[in-house]
Every structure is written in structure tokens, then in C-alpha cells.
Design an enzyme around this catalytic site. Structure first.
Site, PDB file in Angstrom:
ATOM      1  N   TYR A   1       0.809  -1.221  -0.152  1.00 30.70           N
ATOM      2  CA  TYR A   1       0.175  -0.136  -0.063  1.00 30.70           C
ATOM      3  C   TYR A   1       1.319   1.470  -0.165  1.00 30.70           C
ATOM      4  CZ  TYR A   1      -3.693  -3.353   1.149  1.00 30.70           C
ATOM      5  OH  TYR A   1      -4.213  -4.397   1.457  1.00 30.70           O
TER       6      TYR A   1
ATOM      7  N   LEU B   1     -17.392  -2.127   1.336  1.00 25.30           N
ATOM      8  CA  LEU B   1     -17.773  -0.823   1.720  1.00 25.30           C
ATOM      9  C   LEU B   1     -17.739  -1.321  -0.389  1.00 25.30           C
ATOM     10  CD1 LEU B   1     -17.494   1.975   3.744  1.00 25.30           C
ATOM     11  CD2 LEU B   1     -19.128   0.198   3.671  1.00 25.30           C
TER      12      LEU B   1
ATOM     13  N   GLN C   1     -14.917   9.745   8.844  1.00 25.02           N
ATOM     14  CA  GLN C   1     -15.161   8.223   8.190  1.00 25.02           C
ATOM     15  C   GLN C   1     -14.687   7.104   9.097  1.00 25.02           C
ATOM     16  OE1 GLN C   1     -13.351   7.646   4.422  1.00 25.02           O
ATOM     17  NE2 GLN C   1     -14.814   9.104   3.503  1.00 25.02           N
TER      18      GLN C   1
END
Ligand SMILES: NC(=O)c1ccc[n+]([C@@H]2O[C@H](COP(=O)([O-])OP(=O)(O)OC[C@H]3O[C@@H](n4cnc5c(N)ncnc54)[C@H](OP(=O)(O)O)[C@@H]3O)[C@@H](O)[C@H]2O)c1
Length: 328
Positions: free
Chosen positions: A57, A215, A294
């Protein structure tokens, strides 16, 4: 926040884990470091213990940001990272390009041990709680990879072993050598294939199932409007799943969840995450968050329990719209 075991490791982790792929920036159109640090800290303050990252990442960036964010709070965190996507060797098989570097899938034992040392340094810790093979490597026998992981465990550098993007036969090859504590796989309302494969296979075997992208990369957050544009290397740009037509389809499905959300004073994203956690065999949901807002919203879904009737209504809505789309 409810906690569930990570397999037979003796480690308990919050049912919602914070996923930090987007926080590394790569494939997500970049990252804002301060927002990312705020997201990680807000998650911990709201009850999350499980934080999932990976060297791939941002080629170490996500791990470095996690290190900054958890400084002084390491003992509050169940730290999960991965090995097997490497850019410092020509070994293995080509996987993807990142910033001009070829990333390979490679799980050779010497590489796994080297990667572990690199992650320990980047994360600023002397142990990783859950160490997972990120993608499987067809060039190294699983037995060799697993032996290296077991060595790392004996040395106290990792506490639990997990796999990711693995078939059930690969899971079994690992298990033939030693205990596997978790399987991290893509699973959401829009990605249900594993309901007939890994999920039933793992039942009763004392292996945690960590659902990633619950999600659907944000599509199920209820906040991707028709006008939202994705820039740079964001994987959602020019992605059929984020087409105008599909956004409209998803909006129609999510609208059906509104009465349930209202009943619980919850948001659509929270209902979607809570649904994920109720599916048979799913023990944890790894949810990405880019900022404090979030992170707080997603974390609160950990205590939202949907009734059997509500879960049925959600499934019916998905089914009804899927059938309508198929017949279109
Ligand atoms: N093992 C693997 O191969 C693998 C693969 C994929 C993911 N994962 C893990 O699973 C984690 C989660 O998956 P994911 O990041 O792909 O996708 P996700 O959790 O399905 O979606 C995360 C994205 O949705 C948006 N979002 C999140 N919460 C929101 C909210 N409350 N309101 C509005 N938007 C919200 C954010 O993007 P925007 O703000 O940019 O819209 C965020 O980056 C990853 O971070 C990683 O740790 C693992």
C-alpha cells in the site's frame, strides 16, 4: 466494540478493522497524511483495535503512516500486515506496476523473512500481531512459505498467521503445516461468491474470516453521487462498477435500507457494514476510512445489531434489484 478471536492465536480483535490501503495513496488518487493519521487515531479512540495494512500500500507509505498514528498507542492495537507483494526482486510472477516499479507475487522463505524485518522497521514495532500472505505465489511451495512464517512466530516476530486471496485448497495446504488464524478475502453485498466457497469451508475450523472492501471501495457508502469524479490513479476511475448506470442501480438498492437506517438512527454505510458482520462465517469487516469523519461513522457500525427480519429485508432488496437488472 465487540471483539472476536483471530483464530486460535489467543488474540481478540474488534469486529470492525480499519483498512489502510487508501491511506497509502496508491490506486486511490493519492493520500492526505494528516487526514490519514486523524482517521487512524479516531478509529482507535472510537473502539477499533484491528488495523490492517500492507507493504504494497504505497510501497511502505501506509505502514509508515500507521507507525506515526499509533506512536504511544501500540499496546491498544492489533496490528495486521502482509507479505508476498515485492518490488526488490525479479523472483515470483509479475502482479502489477506501482510508480514505475514492477510488483511481483513472491513468497519465497528468505523474502518472507526479509519483508517481515522491513515491516517491523516501518511500523516501529518489535512484533506484528497478524502476518498474512497477501496474494498467493505459484512459484513457491506453500510448505516453504508456511515454514518461514512458523519460524517468525517461534522468534516472537509475529503472533498469528493469516492468508489472503487464497483458494480453499491453498488454505488447506497451509493448514497441513501449521495453524492458520485468518483468511482475508473480498466480501460485500456486491461480492458474495465466497458464500459457497471459503465461508462454508472455514466454518467450525477456528479461522477468522476478514471481509475486505465491505463497502465495495466506497460504492456502498451511500455517498457516491452521480457527480462524484475520481482522479489520478484512483481505481474507481473508468471502472464499470462505478458507471453511471451502476451507481443508479446501487442507489436504488440502498434507498430500500433507509427505513432500517432510520429505525437505528444509523447511516446507510453503517447498515451495510452491520449486514456484512451478520453473514454466516464473517468474523471481522475491514473497512477503509480516509478521514476522521468516515472513521467515526464506520466504527459506530460495530455496535449496530440488525434483526433477522431486517437482514431478510436487505437480502430481498438486493435480490429484487438484481433480478430486475438481469432482466433489463
Ligand atoms: N487482501 C487484499 O488483497 C485486500 C484488497 C482490498 C482491500 N483490502 C483491505 O480491506 C480494506 C478495506 O477495503 P477498501 O479500502 O478496498 O474498500 P472499502 O472499505 O469497501 O471502502 C473504503 C473507501 O470508501 C470510502 N468510505 C469509507 N467510509 C466511508 C463513509 N463512511 N462515507 C463515505 N465514504 C466512505 C473511502 O473512499 P473515498 O473517501 O475516497 O470515497 C474509503 O477509502 C483495505 O483498506 C485493506 O486493508 C485487502
Amino acid at each position: 466494540m465487540r471483539q472476536r478471536p483471530l483464530g486460535q492465536s489467543g488474540i481478540e480483535a474488534s469486529v470492525i478493522g480499519l483498512g489502510t490501503w487508501a491511506i497509502g495513496g496508491w490506486m486511490w488518487g493519492g493520500t492526505d497524511e494528516q487526514d490519514a493519521i486523524d482517521a487512524i487515531r479516531a478509529s482507535i479512540e472510537s473502539g477499533i483495535t484491528l488495523i490492517d495494512t500492507a507493504p504494497a500500500y504505497g510501497m511502505g507509505r501506509s505502514e509508515q503512516i500507521v507507525r506515526q498514528a499509533i506512536a504511544g498507542r501500540r499496546d491498544q492495537v492489533v496490528l495486521a500486515t502482509k507479505c508476498g507483494l515485492v518490488w526488490d526482486t525479479g523472483k515470483g510472477t509479475p502482479f502489477v506496476m506501482q510508480n514505475g516499479h514492477q510488483i511481483n507475487r513472491y513468497l519465497g522463505p528468505e523474502s518472507v523473512k526479509h519483508e517481515c524485518e522491513q515491516s517491523l522497521k516501518r511500523l516501529g514495532t518489535d512484533h506484528i500481531d497478524l502476518y498474512q500472505t497477501h496474494w498467493q505465489d505459484s512459484t513457491t511451495p506453500i510448505e516453504e512459505t508456511m515454514s518461514a512464517l512458523l519460524d517468525l512466530k517461534r522468534e516472537g516476530k509475529i503472533r498469528a498467521i493469516g492468508v489472503s486471496n487464497a483458494t480453499i485448497s491453498q488454505v488447506e495446504e497451509y493448514r497441513a503445516v501449521g495453524p492458520v488464524d485468518s483468511d482475508q478475502e473480498k466480501y460485500s453485498m456486491l461480492d458474495r461468491d465466497l458464500e459457497t466457497v471459503n465461508l462454508p469451508h472455514l466454518l467450525g475450523k477456528n479461522i477468522a474470516f476478514l471481509a475486505y472492501s465491505p463497502l465495495a471501495n466506497g460504492l456502498l457508502s451511500g455517498k457516491v453521487t452521480p457527480h462524484r469524479e475520481f482522479s489520478g490513479d484512483d481505481l474507481r476511475r473508468n471502472n464499470a462498477r462505478f458507471s453511471d448506470e451502476n451507481r443508479q442501480w446501487v442507489a436504488n438498492v440502498l434507498r430500500e435500507f433507509k427505513p432500517i437506517a432510520k429505525e437505528h438512527a444509523a447511516t446507510i454505510a453503517q447498515v451495510v457494514i452491520a449486514w456484512t458482520l451478520e453473514q454466516l462465517g464473517v468474523t471481522h469487516a475491514l473497512v477503509g476510512a480516509r478521514n476522521r469523519k468516515q472513521a467515526r461513522e464506520n466504527t459506530m457500525a460495530g455496535d449496530l445489531i440488525l434483526s433477522a427480519e431486517e437482514l431478510k429485508q436487505i437480502d430481498q432488496a438486493i435480490e429484487q434489484f438484481s433480478e430486475a437488472a438481469a432482466g433489463r
